[in-house]
Motif scaffolding. Structure first.
Motif, mmCIF file in Angstrom:
data_model
loop_
_atom_site.group_PDB
_atom_site.id
_atom_site.type_symbol
_atom_site.label_atom_id
_atom_site.label_comp_id
_atom_site.label_asym_id
_atom_site.label_seq_id
_atom_site.Cartn_x
_atom_site.Cartn_y
_atom_site.Cartn_z
ATOM 1 N N ARG A 70 0.817 -1.215 0.000
ATOM 2 C CA ARG A 70 0.000 0.000 0.000
ATOM 3 C C ARG A 70 0.852 1.267 0.000
ATOM 4 O O ARG A 70 0.347 2.361 0.190
ATOM 5 N N PRO A 72 2.808 4.064 -1.921
ATOM 6 C CA PRO A 72 2.852 4.643 -3.274
ATOM 7 C C PRO A 72 4.252 4.535 -3.897
ATOM 8 O O PRO A 72 5.263 4.641 -3.200
ATOM 9 N N SER A 79 0.762 5.769 -7.481
ATOM 10 C CA SER A 79 -0.298 4.835 -7.129
ATOM 11 C C SER A 79 0.358 3.726 -6.306
ATOM 12 O O SER A 79 1.575 3.730 -6.103
ATOM 13 N N THR A 80 -0.430 2.768 -5.849
ATOM 14 C CA THR A 80 0.117 1.669 -5.050
ATOM 15 C C THR A 80 0.080 0.370 -5.852
ATOM 16 O O THR A 80 -0.764 0.217 -6.755
ATOM 17 N N LYS A 82 -1.114 -2.393 -4.903
ATOM 18 C CA LYS A 82 -2.443 -2.975 -4.709
ATOM 19 C C LYS A 82 -3.454 -2.389 -5.697
ATOM 20 O O LYS A 82 -4.171 -3.116 -6.374
ATOM 21 N N LYS A 83 -3.495 -1.072 -5.793
ATOM 22 C CA LYS A 83 -4.453 -0.428 -6.701
ATOM 23 C C LYS A 83 -4.206 -0.837 -8.144
ATOM 24 O O LYS A 83 -5.134 -1.121 -8.905
ATOM 25 N N GLU A 84 -2.939 -0.869 -8.550
ATOM 26 C CA GLU A 84 -2.604 -1.225 -9.927
ATOM 27 C C GLU A 84 -2.942 -2.678 -10.225
ATOM 28 O O GLU A 84 -3.384 -3.003 -11.324
ATOM 29 N N SER A 85 -2.732 -3.552 -9.264
ATOM 30 C CA SER A 85 -3.069 -4.971 -9.454
ATOM 31 C C SER A 85 -4.563 -5.144 -9.658
ATOM 32 O O SER A 85 -4.998 -5.892 -10.538
ATOM 33 N N PHE A 86 -5.354 -4.453 -8.850
ATOM 34 C CA PHE A 86 -6.806 -4.584 -8.967
ATOM 35 C C PHE A 86 -7.323 -3.982 -10.272
ATOM 36 O O PHE A 86 -8.332 -4.420 -10.798
ATOM 37 N N LYS A 87 -6.640 -3.001 -10.813
ATOM 38 C CA LYS A 87 -7.043 -2.449 -12.118
ATOM 39 C C LYS A 87 -6.962 -3.531 -13.203
ATOM 40 O O LYS A 87 -7.748 -3.534 -14.141
ATOM 41 N N SER A 90 -10.050 -6.021 -12.676
ATOM 42 C CA SER A 90 -11.416 -5.472 -12.578
ATOM 43 C C SER A 90 -12.073 -5.406 -13.939
ATOM 44 O O SER A 90 -11.521 -5.269 -14.949
#
Length: 90
Positions: A70, A72, A79-80, A82-87, A90
């Motif tokens: 988490r 950045p 970004s983090t 985690k956020k990039e992985s979920f993109k 999704s």
């Protein structure tokens, strides 16, 4: 595959499914794997070199993992991971 570990045993199958290419670093060539060395640097902020990970509580390891995933990154436009992985899923 000295130095690359058995986690890459199915690399040809994975590469085919993902339509990508795997590259392996030469043994003792840390300059060829900058991303891993950077990740190790992040881990070392929490766990000193030489520490036996088997002696660390699972909850501590999870806490360190949580913090690192988490955090950045400039390379990700702050970004983090985690956020990039979920993109991607999704």
């Amino acid at each position: 595959m000295t130095g690359n570990g058995n986690e890459f045993a199915c690399h040809k199958k994975i590469a085919k499914v993902l339509a990508t290419t795997f590259y392996f670093a030469d043994p003792y060539a840390s300059w060829q794997k900058g991303a891993i060395e950077n990740q190790n640097k992040l881990v070392r902020q929490y766990i000193p070199k030489g520490t036996d990970f088997r002696e660390l509580p699972d909850e501590f390891i999870k806490e360190v993992q949580y913090k690192i995933n988490r955090r950045p990154r400039e390379k990700l436009n702050f970004s983090t991971p985690k956020k990039e992985s979920f993109k991607l899923i999704s």
